[in-house]
Design a protein around this motif. Structure first.
Motif, short mmCIF file in Angstrom:
data_model
loop_
_atom_site.label_atom_id
_atom_site.label_comp_id
_atom_site.label_asym_id
_atom_site.label_seq_id
_atom_site.Cartn_x
_atom_site.Cartn_y
_atom_site.Cartn_z
N MET A 21 4.90 -0.33 18.33
CA MET A 21 4.47 -1.07 17.13
C MET A 21 3.08 -0.64 16.65
SD MET A 21 6.81 -3.02 15.97
CE MET A 21 8.49 -3.08 16.58
N LYS A 22 2.20 -0.28 17.59
CA LYS A 22 0.84 0.13 17.19
C LYS A 22 0.89 1.37 16.31
CE LYS A 22 -1.84 -1.85 20.97
NZ LYS A 22 -2.50 -1.60 22.24
N LYS A 23 1.84 2.24 16.60
CA LYS A 23 1.95 3.49 15.84
C LYS A 23 2.30 3.21 14.39
CE LYS A 23 3.74 8.14 16.02
NZ LYS A 23 4.65 9.11 16.58
N ILE A 24 3.00 2.10 14.13
CA ILE A 24 3.43 1.79 12.77
C ILE A 24 2.23 1.57 11.85
CG2 ILE A 24 4.64 0.08 11.34
CD1 ILE A 24 6.71 -0.04 13.65
N THR A 25 1.18 0.93 12.36
CA THR A 25 -0.03 0.74 11.56
C THR A 25 -0.63 2.09 11.17
OG1 THR A 25 -0.50 -1.37 12.64
CG2 THR A 25 -2.32 -0.34 11.46
N ASP A 26 -0.66 3.03 12.12
CA ASP A 26 -1.18 4.37 11.82
C ASP A 26 -0.34 5.05 10.73
OD1 ASP A 26 -3.03 4.00 13.83
OD2 ASP A 26 -1.87 5.06 15.36
N ILE A 27 0.98 4.89 10.81
CA ILE A 27 1.87 5.51 9.81
C ILE A 27 1.65 4.85 8.44
CG2 ILE A 27 4.27 5.95 9.15
CD1 ILE A 27 4.94 5.89 12.18
N ILE A 28 1.48 3.52 8.42
CA ILE A 28 1.22 2.81 7.16
C ILE A 28 -0.07 3.32 6.52
CG2 ILE A 28 0.56 0.56 6.18
CD1 ILE A 28 2.59 -0.72 8.15
N MET A 29 -1.12 3.48 7.34
CA MET A 29 -2.41 3.97 6.83
C MET A 29 -2.27 5.40 6.30
SD MET A 29 -4.48 1.51 7.07
CE MET A 29 -3.60 0.00 7.34
N GLU A 30 -1.49 6.21 7.01
CA GLU A 30 -1.27 7.60 6.58
C GLU A 30 -0.48 7.63 5.27
OE1 GLU A 30 -1.07 11.76 6.48
OE2 GLU A 30 -2.40 10.46 7.65
N ALA A 31 0.56 6.79 5.19
CA ALA A 31 1.39 6.74 3.98
C ALA A 31 0.59 6.30 2.76
CB ALA A 31 2.58 5.81 4.20
N CYS A 32 -0.40 5.44 2.97
CA CYS A 32 -1.17 4.86 1.85
C CYS A 32 -2.58 5.43 1.74
CB CYS A 32 -1.24 3.34 2.01
SG CYS A 32 0.37 2.53 1.94
N LYS A 33 -2.82 6.61 2.32
CA LYS A 33 -4.20 7.12 2.36
C LYS A 33 -4.75 7.39 0.96
CE LYS A 33 -3.01 11.95 3.37
NZ LYS A 33 -3.08 13.00 4.39
N GLU A 34 -3.88 7.78 0.01
CA GLU A 34 -4.35 7.98 -1.37
C GLU A 34 -4.88 6.68 -1.96
OE1 GLU A 34 -1.48 9.85 -4.03
OE2 GLU A 34 -0.74 11.05 -2.34
N LYS A 35 -4.16 5.59 -1.71
CA LYS A 35 -4.56 4.26 -2.22
C LYS A 35 -5.87 3.83 -1.57
CE LYS A 35 -4.34 -0.47 -2.00
NZ LYS A 35 -5.18 -1.34 -1.19
N ILE A 36 -6.00 4.05 -0.26
CA ILE A 36 -7.22 3.68 0.47
C ILE A 36 -8.41 4.47 -0.06
CG2 ILE A 36 -8.33 3.72 2.76
CD1 ILE A 36 -5.40 3.33 3.91
N GLU A 37 -8.18 5.76 -0.34
CA GLU A 37 -9.24 6.62 -0.88
C GLU A 37 -9.65 6.18 -2.29
OE1 GLU A 37 -12.09 9.56 -1.03
OE2 GLU A 37 -11.05 8.68 0.70
N ARG A 38 -8.67 5.82 -3.12
CA ARG A 38 -8.96 5.31 -4.48
C ARG A 38 -9.82 4.05 -4.41
NH1 ARG A 38 -3.51 6.34 -5.90
NH2 ARG A 38 -3.02 4.12 -5.67
N ASP A 39 -9.44 3.14 -3.50
CA ASP A 39 -10.22 1.90 -3.32
C ASP A 39 -11.65 2.22 -2.91
OD1 ASP A 39 -8.07 0.35 -4.01
OD2 ASP A 39 -7.65 -0.41 -1.99
N ARG A 40 -11.77 3.17 -1.99
CA ARG A 40 -13.11 3.51 -1.48
C ARG A 40 -14.00 4.03 -2.60
NH1 ARG A 40 -16.09 7.52 0.09
NH2 ARG A 40 -14.55 9.09 -0.48
N LYS A 41 -13.43 4.87 -3.47
CA LYS A 41 -14.20 5.42 -4.59
C LYS A 41 -14.61 4.34 -5.59
CE LYS A 41 -12.47 10.16 -4.42
NZ LYS A 41 -11.49 11.13 -4.96
N ARG A 42 -13.81 3.28 -5.66
CA ARG A 42 -14.14 2.17 -6.56
C ARG A 42 -15.08 1.16 -5.89
NH1 ARG A 42 -7.93 1.00 -8.09
NH2 ARG A 42 -7.56 2.72 -9.53
N GLY A 43 -15.41 1.44 -4.63
CA GLY A 43 -16.30 0.51 -3.91
C GLY A 43 -15.57 -0.67 -3.30
N ILE A 44 -14.24 -0.58 -3.24
CA ILE A 44 -13.44 -1.66 -2.64
C ILE A 44 -13.21 -1.33 -1.18
CG2 ILE A 44 -11.25 -2.93 -2.72
CD1 ILE A 44 -11.05 -1.95 -5.71
#
Length: 283
Positions: free
Chosen positions: A93-116
């Motif tokens: 189950m722990k691996k699933i969080t890593d996969i979710i983060m990998e799948a959504c890394k573009e979204k996470i990066e967009r948020d980071r650039k917006r200061g979110i």
């Protein structure tokens, strides 16, 4: 044998999902590893076409490992993130969080650039009835937060589940689609228990299961039930009835009892690790 099951609550559930998809970053789709393509609702692709996608091949512990590896490659080549699991077990189950983060890394990066910072990934968990969505959510959360049941139709409404700081899951009811264009899809869904047994002819279902086992897993019936696999399917079920003491009044072999025994032993994995739908058949 005609397969169809689309109770009214599924129409309502689909409408609700169409509303909720606007709130979602990722669609997590659970499929049954024994029928990876037939257990995918074609409506989900339309619903989640602009979202990140993760396919979880659940019940991998019941499926043929070699076939599961081929199906993983099949989905990856189509651009999905894929992971095989047994939702009843806590491991992996722990691996699933890593996969979710990998799948959504573009979204996470967009948020980071917006200061979110630290905005959780919002994921909708979807799938057909009885594929194990609620069991997966409970295992992932590490506690009972979603209703579960060993039959289709347990989850009736939506519910949000917060998992730590990183992920929020939206559980949804299992939905099929109004009409199976290919009745073979209906047969496969019936075999794994995604259509209510009460509306099925389990005698005919057992005959179809034997046809499949003779073609794809020669020897498995003889090994388990000591039957002659060259015999007709109906005769094999009668032989199983005799060898397993499935008898009715008057000590006659009970065909229906033996049919249900065979289906139950297939679904539970007692018969072996069996994949009903082979990837190679689609190439």
């Amino acid at each position: 044998m005609n397969f169809q099951w689309y109770p009214g609550h599924m129409t309502k559930a689909k409408r609700q999902m169409q509303e909720d998809i606007k709130l979602i970053d990722l669609v997590i789709e659970l499929v049954d590893a024994r029928i990876p393509l037939s257990s995918r609702n074609p409506d989900i692709d339309e619903l989640g076409k602009n979202k990140f996608r993760l396919i979880l091949m659940n019940k991998s512990d019941l499926a043929d490992k070699r076939q599961s590896e081929e199906w993983s490659k099949f989905f990856q080549e189509k651009g999905y993130f894929v992971y095989g699991l047994d939702a009843r077990a806590k491991k992996g189950m722990k691996k699933i969080t890593d996969i979710i983060m990998e799948a959504c890394k573009e979204k996470i990066e967009r948020d980071r650039k917006r200061g979110i910072k630290n905005r959780p990934i919002r994921a909708m968990v979807v799938g057909i009835p009885n594929v194990g969505k609620s069991t997966f959510i409970n295992s992932y959360a590490g506690k009972a937060v979603a209703k579960t049941g060993n039959k289709p139709g347990v989850t009736k409404g939506k519910q949000w589940i917060r998992l730590g700081k990183n992920v929020e899951l939206l559980d949804t009811p299992g939905i099929l689609w109004p009409k199976f264009e290919d009745q073979l899809v209906g047969l496969r869904l019936a075999l794994v228990g995604s259509i209510k047994d009460e509306i099925l002819n389990t005698d005919e279902l057992a005959v179809e299961l034997i046809k499949l086992l003779k073609e794809k897993y020669a020897g498995i019936l003889h090994e388990r039930y000591n039957v002659n696999e060259d015999a007709k399917e109906i005769d094999i079920i009668y032989e199983i009835a005799k060898n397993r003491n499935c008898v009715s009044k008057g000590n006659e072999p009970d065909f229906s009892k033996a049919a249900i025994l065979l289906i139950d032993e297939f679904r539970s994995g007692t018969l072996g690790k069996i994949t009903v739908e082979w990837c190679g058949d689609y190439e």
